[in-house]
Design a protein around this motif. Structure first.
Motif, PDB file in Angstrom:
ATOM      1  N   TYR A 179       0.783  -1.477   0.368  1.00  0.00           N
ATOM      2  CA  TYR A 179      -0.014   0.380  -0.023  1.00  0.00           C
ATOM      3  C   TYR A 179       1.025   1.279  -0.023  1.00  0.00           C
ATOM      4  CZ  TYR A 179      -2.976   3.892   1.684  1.00  0.00           C
ATOM      5  OH  TYR A 179      -3.316   5.003   2.250  1.00  0.00           O
ATOM      6  N   SER A 181     -15.211   1.934  -8.466  1.00  0.00           N
ATOM      7  CA  SER A 181     -13.312   1.819  -7.954  1.00  0.00           C
ATOM      8  C   SER A 181     -13.235   3.475  -8.184  1.00  0.00           C
ATOM      9  CB  SER A 181     -12.826   0.885  -8.670  1.00  0.00           C
ATOM     10  OG  SER A 181     -13.132   0.860 -10.335  1.00  0.00           O
ATOM     11  N   VAL A 195      -8.190   1.403  -8.081  1.00  0.00           N
ATOM     12  CA  VAL A 195      -8.419   1.222  -5.914  1.00  0.00           C
ATOM     13  C   VAL A 195      -9.822   1.289  -5.715  1.00  0.00           C
ATOM     14  CG1 VAL A 195      -8.154   2.165  -3.736  1.00  0.00           C
ATOM     15  CG2 VAL A 195      -5.934   3.201  -5.271  1.00  0.00           C
ATOM     16  N   ALA A 228      -6.045  -2.594  -5.040  1.00  0.00           N
ATOM     17  CA  ALA A 228      -6.327  -2.471  -5.569  1.00  0.00           C
ATOM     18  C   ALA A 228      -6.030  -3.306  -7.114  1.00  0.00           C
ATOM     19  CB  ALA A 228      -5.443  -1.289  -5.278  1.00  0.00           C
TER      20      ALA A 228
END
Length: 767
Positions: A446, A468, A485, A531
């Motif tokens: 991340y 998203s 994401v 993601a």
């Protein structure tokens, strides 16, 4: 009857051409021996061109008697002002048809008379550059409603730029450089939204760069160097995507950081920010300016390292980062910049070894002086040798540490053995030709994605859907990626994520978007984070090209062959998913926004969040099949009609979506257009038009500019007929693919074959 007469007149071994369109007049003599005068030229429609000679003397007082003058060009001579100054401009105000007035590059003195405003609607071009004109720009200039080009550069003009200049809504080129103009740049200038070029350099302008210039969305060139401008560079201005020639603000007093929006100038060639007081780090978004050839950031207060992301700027010919506060090492990628002619990194705080390849082998092309911690490099640089760390000297570990290390290694090996055995057993029950995950996919955290997207900055947001958001990013300093994401708070987002992972796990095709890796982790707040990371498609989506908004008004239109190539690329992708995967895959959400275009305009189908495996496959789990068919999923306008009646996902449902996409691509009309209501659809509209012979082709494909590109610009009626017939064939394929009844729809194998046949016919006729 009009008679076109051309007179060639010799003057000091040069020639001038005078174009006269007569209406029964008596032409009398003209004397061009060093000086000239006009005796009697009345009742003429006249285009008067005496440029590029060595004429001296004055402009004749009776020139204004030629009331039908349309163009007067006296540029590049040595003409002088009469005792009454630039009053010859006043003389010409009787010429009510005058469109072009060019007195540039002479020796005219005096002030521009207010009577210039008399050319209210007719005058399009006023060229007074390179003279000795003084005084102010008259405020009355705002009345020249038709003015498109105004150049008064390289004179001695003083005073301020009139605020009313913003009223010139047709103005495209404003060149006032090389004068003594003071005061601010008027904020009203942003109202002249047709501006293509603004050149105000080498004056005494002060104040800030107006935010309003960001309204000039067609601006190609902005030069404001060598003034006294201060404050920050507005992101609204440096973020203009239209800027593609020059952005020059050098030698001012600008402060603050360089806005991240600099990356929006993706087509800019020349950027000069030198000798200001800009601070902060060099933004990584600068790497998006892939067309850059000249970049000068010298003489500022930039700090930090030279971003690894700048490796994308391998077309640079000149790079100057000298006289800043940059630190860190010289990036090794500079050695691969084969186009680079000059690299200046002098007077910074760079350290470490200087590369010995590429441009670094030529001391005439690089400058690195003033960096006291540099070492190595070629011997001609005279730098000290870099220290070599002696790796042979190692401290002996205590016996306890050795024991712990051996124990840990044993457990690691045991764990690996268990994993290998488990993997082999799993592979035996489900054979796959795919590479192991460890070899195929990167591991990305991340934190790395957050850094790659500049903390998921809104400036890097390139798309947003119900489940998203997609961000532009740079991984490992040089890999351009799109980071999708998931909004896990949205119902169905997790299911969409799992569906996309399952669909993309083992499929590979040149017309499918390439997935690099996935990230399933937690963010800095402890919330779940998921993601998908793809290769970045640099030319955006098909939807953007078909229906560009006002912010993208400068986007060129797709040609006929480009549209056909895109349609065939999408067809290849669907044909692969339907017929060549281990388990047939239904895309489920085919539409223009899910067709992305790479740097070569090759189409790639993306977004497999609604992808389904074909029910009935021997390799499909029963629970998966049930999940695949529950609920109405897709996008209004592209969903097959039977889905609304409860039918399960099918390959023919994809065919309906493909047919609608094909019709939209060639008509330029969306299936959700306001004209479609009361069960009237894009399919029915095109079908009816084909039966009635109505022309519904996207108008841009029948424009003169498009037709001029056919057969090397030699297009005629035959070519236009062939074009219309070819497009009609494509539209018929689209209609057959989008029939209301599934059994009547064409399958993808036949659709692909017929589209390829149409393209072959186009190419055979040079279209």
């Amino acid at each position: 009857m009009q008679l076109l007469t051309t007179y060639m007149v010799r003057s000091q071994q040069k020639f001038a051409t005078i174009f006269l369109i007569s209406r029964g007049f008596t032409f009398q003599t003209m004397d061009f021996q060093g000086k000239y005068h006009i005796h009697c030229l009345m009742q003429l429609d006249l285009k008067f061109s005496l440029s590029f000679n060595s004429f001296t003397g004055n402009v004749p007082a009776d020139l204004g008697s030629l009331r039908n003058l349309t163009k007067v060009t006296f540029s590049y001579n040595q003409l002088q002002t009469r005792p009454d100054g630039l009053s010859f401009v006043t003389d010409l105000t009787n010429c009510t048809k005058l469109q072009l007035l060019d007195f540039g590059h002479n020796k005219f003195k005096g002030e521009i008379p207010a009577s210039i405003a008399n050319f209210t609607n007719t005058l399009h071009i006023l060229l007074l550059g390179s003279n000795q004109i003084t005084g102010n720009i008259p405020p009355e200039i705002e009345n020249l409603n038709g003015l498109q080009l105004l150049t008064i550069y390289n004179n001695s003009i003083s005073g301020e730029i009139p605020y009313g200049i913003g009223k010139l809504r047709n103005l495209m080129d404003l060149s006032l450089w090389g004068n003594r103009i003071s005061g601010p740049i008027p904020s009203s200038l942003g109202n002249a939204t047709q501006l293509l070029k603004v050149q105000l350099q080498e004056n005494h302008l002060e104040g800030n760069i107006p935010l309003s210039l960001g309204q000039c969305r067609q601006l190609l060139l902005l030069a404001l160097s060598d003034n006294n401008l201060n404050d920050t560079i507005p992101k609204e201005v440096i973020g203009l995507s239209s800027l593609c020639i020059i952005f020059d603000v050098a030698r001012n007093f600008l402060t603050g950081p360089l806005p991240l929006e600099v990356g929006n100038m993706s087509k800019i060639v020349d950027v000069d920010l030198s000798n200001n007081r800009l601070t902060g780090e060099i933004p990584t978004t600068l790497s998006q300016c892939l067309m850059l050839q000249y970049l000068d950031m010298a003489g500022n207060l930039f700090e930090g390292g030279i971003p690894p992301s700048l490796r994308t700027l391998n077309g640079l010919q000149y790079l100057n980062l000298s006289r800043n506060r940059l630190s860190g090492q010289i990036p090794i990628y500079f050695k691969n910049f084969t186009m680079l002619e000059m690299l200046d990194l002098s007077f910074n705080s760079l350290e470490g070894e200087v590369p010995q390849e590429g441009i670094f082998i030529d001391t005439k092309r690089i400058s690195i002086i003033g960096n006291k911690e540099l070492c190595g490099g070629i011997k001609e640089l005279g730098l000290p040798a870099c220290k070599v760390h002696n790796t042979k000297k190692r401290r002996k570990l205590p016996k306890l540490k050795v024991s712990i290390t051996v124990t840990v290694l044993f457990f690691i090996m045991l764990t690996c053995l268990i994993v290998v055995v488990y993997w082999r057993r799993k592979s035996a029950t489900r054979p796959s030709t795919a590479l192991p995950t460890e070899e195929r996919f990167l591991k990305v955290s991340y934190a790395e994605l957050r850094q790659a997207t500049d903390e998921f900055s809104p400036s890097n947001l390139i798309g947003q859907g119900s489940h998203s958001s997609v961000y532009r990013g740079i991984l490992d300093g040089n890999q351009l990626v799109a980071v999708k994401v998931l909004n896990l708070r949205q119902k169905g987002a997790l299911k969409s994520f799992l569906a996309e992972c399952e669909a993309l796990r083992n499929i590979r095709h040149r017309n499918l978007v390439n997935i690099i890796t996935v990230c399933s982790s937690i963010d800095f707040t402890g919330a779940e984070f998921k993601a998908l990371i793809y290769d970045l498609m640099q030319n955006g989506s098909l939807e953007q090209w078909l229906h560009s908004s006002e912010n993208q008004s400068d986007m060129p239109k797709l040609t006929l062959i480009q549209r056909l190539d895109i349609a065939i690329d999408v067809a290849f992708a669907l044909e692969y998913l339907h017929h060549h995967c281990q388990t047939s895959i239904i895309h489920g959400d085919l539409k223009p926004s899910n067709v992305l275009l790479d740097h070569d305009m090759v189409a790639h189908v993306c977004d497999f969040g609604l992808a389904r495996f074909l029910c009935g496959s021997t390799n499909l789990d029963a629970s998966q099949c049930q999940a695949s068919s529950s609920g109405l999923k897709g996008t209004i306008g592209y969903i097959a009609p039977e889905y609304g009646l409860g039918s399960t996902s099918s390959l023919l449902g994809d065919m309906y979506s493909f047919g609608i996409l094909l019709l939209e691509t060639f008509t330029g009309i969306t299936p959700t257009d306001v004209m479609f209501k009361d069960k009237w659809t894009l399919h029915q509209f095109v079908k009816a038009a084909l039966l009635e012979g109505t022309k519904i082709l996207d108008p841009s494909l029948l424009s003169s500019e498009h037709l001029a590109g056919i057969n090397g610009g030699q297009s005629g009626d035959v070519d236009k007929v062939r074009l219309e017939e070819g497009v009609a064939a494509v539209l018929r394929i689209g209609v057959l693919c989008s029939e209301e009844l599934p059994v009547e729809r064409m399958d993808m194998v036949n659709a692909l074959s017929e589209l390829c046949a149409v393209r072959e016919k186009f190419l055979r006729h040079g279209m």
